[in-house]
Design a protein around this motif. Structure first.
Motif, PDB file in Angstrom:
ATOM      1  N   ALA B   4      -5.546 -13.344  -8.920  1.00  6.71           N
ATOM      2  CA  ALA B   4      -5.679 -12.272  -8.730  1.00  6.71           C
ATOM      3  C   ALA B   4      -7.108 -11.848  -7.671  1.00  6.71           C
ATOM      4  CB  ALA B   4      -6.386 -11.744  -9.808  1.00  6.71           C
ATOM      5  N   PHE B   5      -7.592 -12.143  -7.828  1.00  7.71           N
ATOM      6  CA  PHE B   5      -9.372 -12.608  -6.970  1.00  7.71           C
ATOM      7  C   PHE B   5      -9.074 -13.044  -5.802  1.00  7.71           C
ATOM      8  CE2 PHE B   5     -10.112 -11.045 -11.739  1.00  7.71           C
ATOM      9  CZ  PHE B   5     -10.199  -9.669 -11.268  1.00  7.71           C
ATOM     10  N   GLY B   6      -8.196 -13.476  -5.317  1.00  2.15           N
ATOM     11  CA  GLY B   6      -7.787 -14.360  -4.186  1.00  2.15           C
ATOM     12  C   GLY B   6      -7.534 -13.349  -3.106  1.00  2.15           C
ATOM     13  N   THR B   7      -7.574 -11.877  -3.407  1.00  4.84           N
ATOM     14  CA  THR B   7      -6.995 -10.859  -1.884  1.00  4.84           C
ATOM     15  C   THR B   7      -8.200 -11.121  -0.921  1.00  4.84           C
ATOM     16  OG1 THR B   7      -6.433  -9.760  -3.900  1.00  4.84           O
ATOM     17  CG2 THR B   7      -5.766  -9.129  -1.928  1.00  4.84           C
ATOM     18  N   THR B   8      -7.311 -11.141  -0.237  1.00  6.29           N
ATOM     19  CA  THR B   8      -9.125 -10.747   1.196  1.00  6.29           C
ATOM     20  C   THR B   8      -9.437  -9.132   1.147  1.00  6.29           C
ATOM     21  OG1 THR B   8      -7.012  -9.478   2.670  1.00  6.29           O
ATOM     22  CG2 THR B   8      -7.527 -12.235   3.006  1.00  6.29           C
ATOM     23  N   ALA B   9     -10.890  -9.286   1.687  1.00  2.34           N
ATOM     24  CA  ALA B   9     -11.330  -8.441   1.705  1.00  2.34           C
ATOM     25  C   ALA B   9     -11.163  -7.010   2.287  1.00  2.34           C
ATOM     26  CB  ALA B   9     -13.325  -8.660   2.450  1.00  2.34           C
ATOM     27  N   THR B  10     -10.118  -7.591   3.191  1.00  2.00           N
ATOM     28  CA  THR B  10      -9.983  -6.286   3.817  1.00  2.00           C
ATOM     29  C   THR B  10      -9.005  -5.268   2.788  1.00  2.00           C
ATOM     30  OG1 THR B  10      -9.762  -8.256   5.780  1.00  2.00           O
ATOM     31  CG2 THR B  10      -9.953  -5.525   6.367  1.00  2.00           C
ATOM     32  N   ALA B  11      -7.778  -6.516   2.127  1.00  5.28           N
ATOM     33  CA  ALA B  11      -6.703  -5.708   1.756  1.00  5.28           C
ATOM     34  C   ALA B  11      -7.148  -4.464   0.329  1.00  5.28           C
ATOM     35  CB  ALA B  11      -6.039  -6.726   0.852  1.00  5.28           C
ATOM     36  N   ILE B  12      -8.718  -5.052  -0.190  1.00  4.27           N
ATOM     37  CA  ILE B  12      -8.853  -4.618  -1.126  1.00  4.27           C
ATOM     38  C   ILE B  12      -9.342  -2.716  -0.412  1.00  4.27           C
ATOM     39  CG2 ILE B  12     -10.818  -4.445  -2.745  1.00  4.27           C
ATOM     40  CD1 ILE B  12      -9.560  -5.764  -4.026  1.00  4.27           C
ATOM     41  N   ALA B  13     -10.176  -3.111   0.163  1.00  4.90           N
ATOM     42  CA  ALA B  13     -10.512  -2.087   0.387  1.00  4.90           C
ATOM     43  C   ALA B  13      -9.801  -0.859   1.629  1.00  4.90           C
ATOM     44  CB  ALA B  13     -11.377  -2.579   2.440  1.00  4.90           C
ATOM     45  N   THR B  14      -8.775  -1.974   2.218  1.00  2.00           N
ATOM     46  CA  THR B  14      -7.576  -0.999   2.371  1.00  2.00           C
ATOM     47  C   THR B  14      -7.069  -0.031   1.165  1.00  2.00           C
ATOM     48  OG1 THR B  14      -6.868  -2.149   3.747  1.00  2.00           O
ATOM     49  CG2 THR B  14      -5.248  -0.111   3.666  1.00  2.00           C
ATOM     50  N   LEU B  15      -7.068  -1.208   0.230  1.00  2.00           N
ATOM     51  CA  LEU B  15      -6.254  -0.295  -0.872  1.00  2.00           C
ATOM     52  C   LEU B  15      -7.391   1.430  -1.302  1.00  2.00           C
ATOM     53  CD1 LEU B  15      -4.372  -1.437  -2.517  1.00  2.00           C
ATOM     54  CD2 LEU B  15      -5.404  -2.216  -4.500  1.00  2.00           C
ATOM     55  N   LEU B  16      -8.429   0.229  -1.285  1.00  2.00           N
ATOM     56  CA  LEU B  16      -9.598   1.839  -1.484  1.00  2.00           C
ATOM     57  C   LEU B  16      -9.659   2.346  -0.874  1.00  2.00           C
ATOM     58  CD1 LEU B  16     -12.690  -0.855  -2.797  1.00  2.00           C
ATOM     59  CD2 LEU B  16     -10.726   0.393  -4.436  1.00  2.00           C
ATOM     60  N   ALA B  17      -9.197   2.807  -0.073  1.00  2.00           N
ATOM     61  CA  ALA B  17      -9.296   3.685   1.055  1.00  2.00           C
ATOM     62  C   ALA B  17      -8.699   4.424   1.211  1.00  2.00           C
ATOM     63  CB  ALA B  17      -9.527   2.945   2.410  1.00  2.00           C
ATOM     64  N   LEU B  18      -6.756   3.912   0.333  1.00  2.00           N
ATOM     65  CA  LEU B  18      -5.758   4.740   0.785  1.00  2.00           C
ATOM     66  C   LEU B  18      -5.668   5.562  -0.447  1.00  2.00           C
ATOM     67  CD1 LEU B  18      -2.880   1.652   1.447  1.00  2.00           C
ATOM     68  CD2 LEU B  18      -3.615   4.166   2.554  1.00  2.00           C
ATOM     69  N   ALA B  19      -6.450   4.464  -1.953  1.00  2.00           N
ATOM     70  CA  ALA B  19      -6.613   5.677  -3.356  1.00  2.00           C
ATOM     71  C   ALA B  19      -7.186   6.798  -2.891  1.00  2.00           C
ATOM     72  CB  ALA B  19      -6.723   4.656  -4.144  1.00  2.00           C
ATOM     73  N   ALA B  20      -8.810   6.903  -2.626  1.00  2.00           N
ATOM     74  CA  ALA B  20      -9.867   7.897  -2.002  1.00  2.00           C
ATOM     75  C   ALA B  20      -9.113   9.082  -1.173  1.00  2.00           C
ATOM     76  CB  ALA B  20     -10.583   7.097  -1.261  1.00  2.00           C
ATOM     77  N   CYS B  21      -8.281   8.270  -0.266  1.00  2.00           N
ATOM     78  CA  CYS B  21      -7.392   9.322   0.077  1.00  2.00           C
ATOM     79  C   CYS B  21      -6.546  10.155  -0.541  1.00  2.00           C
ATOM     80  CB  CYS B  21      -5.977   8.603   1.280  1.00  2.00           C
ATOM     81  SG  CYS B  21      -7.322   8.744   2.869  1.00  2.00           S
ATOM     82  N   GLN B 103       9.597 -14.287   1.481  1.00  2.00           N
ATOM     83  CA  GLN B 103      10.425 -14.198   0.350  1.00  2.00           C
ATOM     84  C   GLN B 103      10.569 -15.033  -1.145  1.00  2.00           C
ATOM     85  OE1 GLN B 103      12.011 -11.500  -0.616  1.00  2.00           O
ATOM     86  NE2 GLN B 103      14.320 -11.873  -1.801  1.00  2.00           N
ATOM     87  N   GLY B 104      10.201 -15.784  -0.843  1.00  2.00           N
ATOM     88  CA  GLY B 104       9.592 -17.386  -1.790  1.00  2.00           C
ATOM     89  C   GLY B 104       8.880 -17.441  -2.244  1.00  2.00           C
ATOM     90  N   ASP B 105       7.544 -17.552  -1.579  1.00  2.00           N
ATOM     91  CA  ASP B 105       6.185 -17.200  -2.342  1.00  2.00           C
ATOM     92  C   ASP B 105       5.668 -16.754  -3.374  1.00  2.00           C
ATOM     93  OD1 ASP B 105       3.581 -17.502  -2.579  1.00  2.00           O
ATOM     94  OD2 ASP B 105       2.867 -15.712  -0.525  1.00  2.00           O
ATOM     95  N   PRO B 106       5.461 -17.875  -4.227  1.00  2.00           N
ATOM     96  CA  PRO B 106       5.857 -17.865  -5.970  1.00  2.00           C
ATOM     97  C   PRO B 106       3.789 -17.115  -5.702  1.00  2.00           C
ATOM     98  CG  PRO B 106       5.263 -20.450  -5.006  1.00  2.00           C
ATOM     99  CD  PRO B 106       5.639 -19.441  -3.686  1.00  2.00           C
ATOM    100  N   ALA B 107       3.351 -17.232  -5.182  1.00  2.00           N
ATOM    101  CA  ALA B 107       1.952 -16.917  -5.546  1.00  2.00           C
ATOM    102  C   ALA B 107       2.136 -14.832  -5.508  1.00  2.00           C
ATOM    103  CB  ALA B 107       0.926 -16.944  -4.874  1.00  2.00           C
ATOM    104  N   LYS B 108       2.884 -14.649  -4.487  1.00  2.00           N
ATOM    105  CA  LYS B 108       2.762 -13.200  -3.942  1.00  2.00           C
ATOM    106  C   LYS B 108       2.705 -12.355  -4.937  1.00  2.00           C
ATOM    107  CE  LYS B 108       6.856 -10.869  -1.297  1.00  2.00           C
ATOM    108  NZ  LYS B 108       8.237 -10.718  -0.731  1.00  2.00           N
ATOM    109  N   ARG B 109       3.445 -12.446  -5.684  1.00  2.00           N
ATOM    110  CA  ARG B 109       3.607 -11.062  -7.224  1.00  2.00           C
ATOM    111  C   ARG B 109       1.985 -10.668  -7.349  1.00  2.00           C
ATOM    112  NH1 ARG B 109       9.913 -10.062  -9.106  1.00  2.00           N
ATOM    113  NH2 ARG B 109      10.344  -9.701  -6.772  1.00  2.00           N
ATOM    114  N   SER B 110       1.828 -12.486  -8.120  1.00  2.00           N
ATOM    115  CA  SER B 110       0.285 -12.452  -8.911  1.00  2.00           C
ATOM    116  C   SER B 110      -0.546 -11.692  -8.149  1.00  2.00           C
ATOM    117  CB  SER B 110      -0.014 -13.995  -9.648  1.00  2.00           C
ATOM    118  OG  SER B 110      -0.468 -14.886  -8.400  1.00  2.00           O
ATOM    119  N   ARG B 111      -0.876 -12.645  -6.649  1.00  2.00           N
ATOM    120  CA  ARG B 111      -1.737 -11.239  -5.777  1.00  2.00           C
ATOM    121  C   ARG B 111      -1.737  -9.715  -5.649  1.00  2.00           C
ATOM    122  NH1 ARG B 111       0.025 -15.749  -1.354  1.00  2.00           N
ATOM    123  NH2 ARG B 111       1.222 -14.015  -0.374  1.00  2.00           N
ATOM    124  N   MET B 112      -0.661  -9.925  -5.539  1.00  2.00           N
ATOM    125  CA  MET B 112      -0.201  -8.535  -5.871  1.00  2.00           C
ATOM    126  C   MET B 112      -0.581  -7.614  -6.866  1.00  2.00           C
ATOM    127  SD  MET B 112       0.826  -4.885  -4.620  1.00  2.00           S
ATOM    128  CE  MET B 112       1.220  -5.186  -2.951  1.00  2.00           C
TER     129      MET B 112
END
Lengths: 418, 618
Positions: B4-21, B103-112
């Motif tokens: 869950a917390f392996g996401t990159t800092a940038t992705a989080i920041a983007t997400l937060l920025a988008l959410a803030a927008c 497509q087949g990346d198993p950790a893809k969804r858990s990261r999301m």
């Protein structure tokens, strides 16, 4: 007021033993006695007095009693029937009214009582009972009609339960204006709308095939109906300017008055059940002033409706009912108010198949207890159903596999029927 | 799951920025934020995982001889998870990034899932959810500050306060309800502003029931414990064991508050009346005047299972302790059941707030396991969401398998197929706002108040789209007014007009051919890419539209159509009904709508937003 929302209301569980007990004391049902009489009414207009109107200050006055309140009672055109002095116009038309003063129930909680009076059943989590309007829409409505068969003006009413949302009420929030969103937005003319509609239809068709879910087809049906409503000339039912100034004035310059006028227009154009909502009767505080004000709205609207229907020769074929969910306490509380009192309350009916000038049942000298001809909401609804041509004993299967009839064992009341 | 917390800092920041927008707040200009600190999450190895849940469900399916449907594709799953966890659709950038991963990346969804749960929108969505459950729409009393309540709720949710503590605060709240601002503003406040320092927004729940302790007891029991007792208000329960006396003793626990009016001289007109709520060591005297409450007022406060709740002014605390105790058989189960029903479409016990001896529910062992796990996690709502959303069960397709191979559960209780459901009013509105960038459109007008617009539109949508999910019908829950609102209503009309700030204007302004634009609009509206067939159909539609004889461009909003003018007049005449703030905004697109091609793109976008695929959660 309780906070139970519509969707959670259904989940409250109880089963009333009262109904089964009461049924033993009631006169044999007309419907069970043999062939169902021919329907007298083609449509029903329900004037819903929301909050529990004080029967003592309106339809069942007890002047001179310690808890009778300050209002006087006046004679009416119906011998033996006295009404509150603040219903003068209605009093002049009392020869058309059947007044039931012996309504009684056990539900003192608003949403539960409203549900009970609309559906004839106590709320039960295993089945969503249809309201009488829902039954009327499902069994009497014309599905090809461009106008909805079941309309609720000014309030949400109660839906058709397991008979489906398509038989539920079309809610008009405010009378006097066309229903919201029936006009095309600026920039979109008929031709453009048609292009959009065709594109939408084909997109939805593909999605329906891909998911195989009935919900998508259901949705397309609803859309088709909505578009038909947008485009029908019968939409003028909602436009009160189609009536003369004097007619409009007779109903009173109130939302409720206008709502009654729109109800008449809808019934003229084929609607089967129209409910008009008047809120504010839950007078725990300041009962007398508030009830007087409300009667000032109700009186001209109800009287105006009776006159208007009669003038258009519609009164004989339109059932008009007026009631709330319970009555109010004889005891006047510290806030000059009256509290909930389901033990005794009143309902008034007129029009198609109703015997006018009649008082059915009575309460004691203080209006606290029913002393003659106790009547349950299911009995009232069974009467209304019978007059509309709905067999009270007819059943439909609920999704859980139980046969549900129009009312919980209600028996029509011969004394108020012609 | 700890990915869950392996996401990159940038992705989080983007997400937060988008959410803030999305929320109309300027994105933080500071350097990329570090990932959010881990919650009291799955650090103990003994906590449940999604795989554990799947194993139990698979056993149940096998025992019933039921076949689960195929897994949902990535785009479908992504949209579903965003809607269910955050209450809106994913922004196009998120969709594109997710679909680009292998497509087949198993950790893809858990990261999301980790990204989603860490989003600030978590607090926004669940504030709206719990606000609806606890306060509902009926906050008309002049002494209720709904905005303060939502601010409190938003604050505890954003700080990941354990659910048991949130409920404790709700039940034991004392203090001042409001700082006395305008009532109108308090209604419009969605809660994302900080609570006033001297204010405890939670007391507003108590104030809602200040005259109706039985209703408060009934609601508390129903929403917190899943137990319906309110019918015992008037008589002994007919089928369950609750007696009227039990109910009265329980309701007595809700009468121990004293209200001190702080605006005794009269509050300014239109302002919220300020009240202080204090504990009281006996039933409050204000109930003595109410005849029907006398037996309740004199009853000894007892919990539903007869536990004595003590005396003095500690009753409310004792009540909260009893409700949230790990030994309480209902508290954790009710929450777990509610969340399971939210995500999977139907609770273990259905309806979710109707636990009864006569209603044991489906796979109760799984519910019990999740309930124990919830307690062990420290009543961590994010942990529970992570576990449920990470299951294979949650990822089932809504489409049935071929008849030959599938055996569905005839009672439709085993979740082997994802349940298609209409979006709730908040989700639908937020999805429309996200897809069309309605907030940006409103801001670009420079004269409309965003908070006011949101509030009024939300009110209208709440009324129209409040679906009665009562009956287990396979039919569609939809009404004509709902269809009309989307067909002709101002939100869809404004949102699909090529106005300044709009999503449509952005897409049309970008370079690229028709295909690129069609793809961009699909991503915004349906959170997926179009199929080649869809692209060619729409390309044809665009060509056909340009071949139309040039229809005269309708005049701008200066001269609204006669029916609308009359309607607006009628609306102004009546009291209490505000005109639609978005009326005629779409008419201002006059100049920009110069060509048939642009109008055709408006039609395309409108079609996508009116489609079943948009309006349903599938």
């Amino acid at each position: 007021m309780d906070d139970l929302s519509r969707r959670t209301l259904i989940r409250v569980g109880v089963s009333s033993a009262f109904g089964a007990l009461a049924a033993r004391f009631l006169a044999p049902s007309l419907a069970r006695a043999g062939a169902l009489p021919a329907p007298k009414a083609h449509a029903c207009i329900l004037l819903w007095l929301n909050g529990g109107p004080s029967h003592l200050d309106t339809f069942d006055p007890k002047p001179g009693r310690p808890t009778g309140g300050p209002f006087k009672a006046i004679k009416t055109r119906a011998p033996g029937m006295m009404l509150s002095e603040h219903l003068p116009l209605l009093s002049e038309r009392a020869d058309k009214l059947a007044l039931v003063r012996s309504m009684s129930s056990k539900e003192g909680n608003h949403p539960r009582a409203q549900y009970y009076v609309h559906t004839g059943y106590a709320p039960n989590p295993t089945v969503a009972h249809p309201s009488l309007g829902g039954w009327a829409c499902a069994r009497l409505g014309d599905p090809t009609s461009e106008l909805p068969a079941f309309v609720s003006i000014g309030g949400p009413s109660f839906g058709a339960g397991f008979l489906g949302v398509q038989n539920g009420p079309f809610v008009l929030q405010k009378a006097g204006a066309p229903p919201a969103d029936t006009n095309l937005p600026p920039g979109v003319d008929r031709a453009r709308f048609e292009r959009r509609r065709a594109a939408l239809d084909s997109a939805d068709e593909r999605f329906a095939r891909a998911t195989g879910d009935a919900k998508v087809d259901g949705r397309r049906d609803v859309y088709a109906k909505a578009i038909r409503l947008m485009q029908t000339p019968k939409l003028d039912a909602f436009d009160v300017s189609g009536d003369s100034e004097s007619v409009r004035r007779a109903y009173g310059d109130t939302d409720f008055g206008r709502g009654c006028l729109v109800a008449r227009r809808l019934v003229e154009r084929g609607a089967k059940f129209v409910e008009v909502f008047l809120d504010g009767w839950d007078t725990h505080q300041n009962n007398f002033e508030r009830t007087k004000g409300l009667m000032g709205t109700l009186d001209p609207a109800f009287a105006g409706l009776l006159d208007d229907l009669a003038a258009r020769r519609l009164l004989g074929s339109t059932l008009v009912a007026c009631m709330g969910e319970f009555g109010r306490t004889p005891h006047i509380n510290a806030n000059d108010g009256r509290d909930h009192w389901p033990q005794a309350w009143s309902a008034a009916l007129a029009g198609g198949g109703i015997r006018g000038g009649v008082v059915h049942g009575a309460t004691d000298e203080d209006g606290a207890k029913v002393v003659g001809a106790p009547t349950r909401a299911p009995d009232l609804l069974a009467t209304m159903a019978t007059l509309l041509g709905l067999d009270p004993a007819h059943t439909e299967m609920s999704p859980a596999g139980r046969p549900i009839s129009v009312t919980d064992d209600g028996a029509p009341i011969p004394a108020i029927m012609t | 799951m700890s990915a869950a917390f392996g996401t990159t800092a940038t992705a989080i920041a983007t997400l937060l920025a988008l959410a803030a927008c999305d929320r109309g707040v300027a994105p933080p200009s500071a350097p990329p934020l570090t990932p959010a600190p881990p919650t009291a999450g799955p650090t103990k190895p003994s906590l449940l995982t999604s795989a554990d849940v799947d194993a139990r469900l698979e056993a149940a399916w096998k025992a019933a001889g039921v076949t689960p449907t195929a897994p949902a594709d990535d785009a479908t799953w992504l949209r579903r998870a965003w809607l269910d966890v955050l209450g809106t659709i994913p922004p196009p950038e998120v969709t594109v990034r997710f679909l680009a991963q292998p497509q087949g990346d198993p950790a893809k969804r858990s990261r999301m899932i980790g990204e989603i749960i860490a989003s600030p929108r978590w607090a926004d969505h669940w504030t709206a959810y719990w606000d609806d459950v606890w306060m509902g729409n009926d906050a008309r009393r002049p002494d209720i500050d709904h905005g303060a309540f939502r601010s409190w709720l938003h604050d505890v949710l954003a700080r990941d306060v354990p659910y048991s503590e949130i409920v404790t605060q709700l039940l034991t709240a004392t203090g001042q309800n409001s700082d006395g601002g305008p009532k109108r503003e308090s209604e419009e406040n969605e809660g994302s502003g900080p609570p006033g320092a001297s204010v405890n927004g939670a007391v507003n729940w108590t104030l809602k029931y200040q005259e109706t302790p039985q209703d408060m007891a009934g609601t508390a029991s129903r929403t917190l414990l899943g137990v319906q007792v309110q019918c015992a208000q008037c008589h002994d329960h007919k089928t369950e064991k609750w007696t009227q006396k039990d109910f009265q003793s329980f309701a007595a626990a809700f009468m121990r508050t004293r209200l001190v009016q702080l605006d005794a001289g009269g509050a300014p007109k239109g302002a919220v009346k300020r009240v202080e709520v204090r504990n009281l060591d006996r039933s409050a005297p204000r109930f003595a005047k109410m005849g029907d409450l006398a037996p309740v007022a004199s009853a000894e406060p007892k919990a539903l299972d007869g536990t004595d709740l003590g005396a003095g002014d500690g009753v409310r605390v004792a009540l909260a302790r009893w409700v949230t105790a790990p030994e309480n058989p209902w508290f954790a189960r009710a929450l777990v059941n509610r969340m399971w029903g939210h995500f999977l479409g139907r609770g273990f016990v259905d309806p979710v707030d109707d636990f009864r001896a006569s209603n044991p529910g489906t796979t109760p062992e799984l519910m019990d396991a999740l309930a124990s796990d919830f307690v062990a996690s420290g009543y961590d709502l994010k942990h529970l969401a992570r576990v449920i959303v990470g299951t294979e069960a949650y990822a089932r397709s809504a489409a049935p398998l071929d008849d030959a191979t599938q055996k569905a559960d005839p009672e439709a209780k085993l979740w082997e197929r994802f349940r298609v459901a209409p979006l709730g009013p908040d989700e639908l509105l937020d999805a429309l706002v996200t897809a069309t960038k309605l907030d940006a459109i409103v801001r670009a007008t420079g004269r409309l108040d965003l908070a006011q617009v949101r509030f009024r539109v939300r009110e209208r949508y709440g009324f129209l789209f409040d679906v009665d999910d009562v009956t287990d019908q396979s039919g569609y829950e939809g009404t004509i007014p709902q269809a009309l609102a989307l067909l002709n209503g101002s939100v869809a009309a404004t949102g699909t007009s090529v106005l300044p700030g709009s999503a449509l204007a952005e897409v049309l302004g970008e370079g690229g051919d028709d295909k690129a634009k069609i793809e961009a609009l699909y991503l915004r509206a349906l959170s997926r890419l179009p199929t080649p067939d869809e692209v060619s159909r729409w390309a044809q539609f665009l060509v056909d539209a340009q071949a139309q004889p040039e229809a005269p461009v309708p005049p701008p909003a200066a001269s609204p159509q006669p029916e609308r003018a009359r309607r607006d007049k009628a609306q102004k005449r009546g009291k209490g009904q505000q005109p639609d703030p978005l009326t005629n905004l779409e008419g201002r697109a006059g100049n920009m709508r110069a060509t048939a091609r642009v109008r055709a793109y408006e039609d395309l976008f409108w079609t996508l937003l009116n489609s079943s695929e948009f309006v349903l959660n599938h």
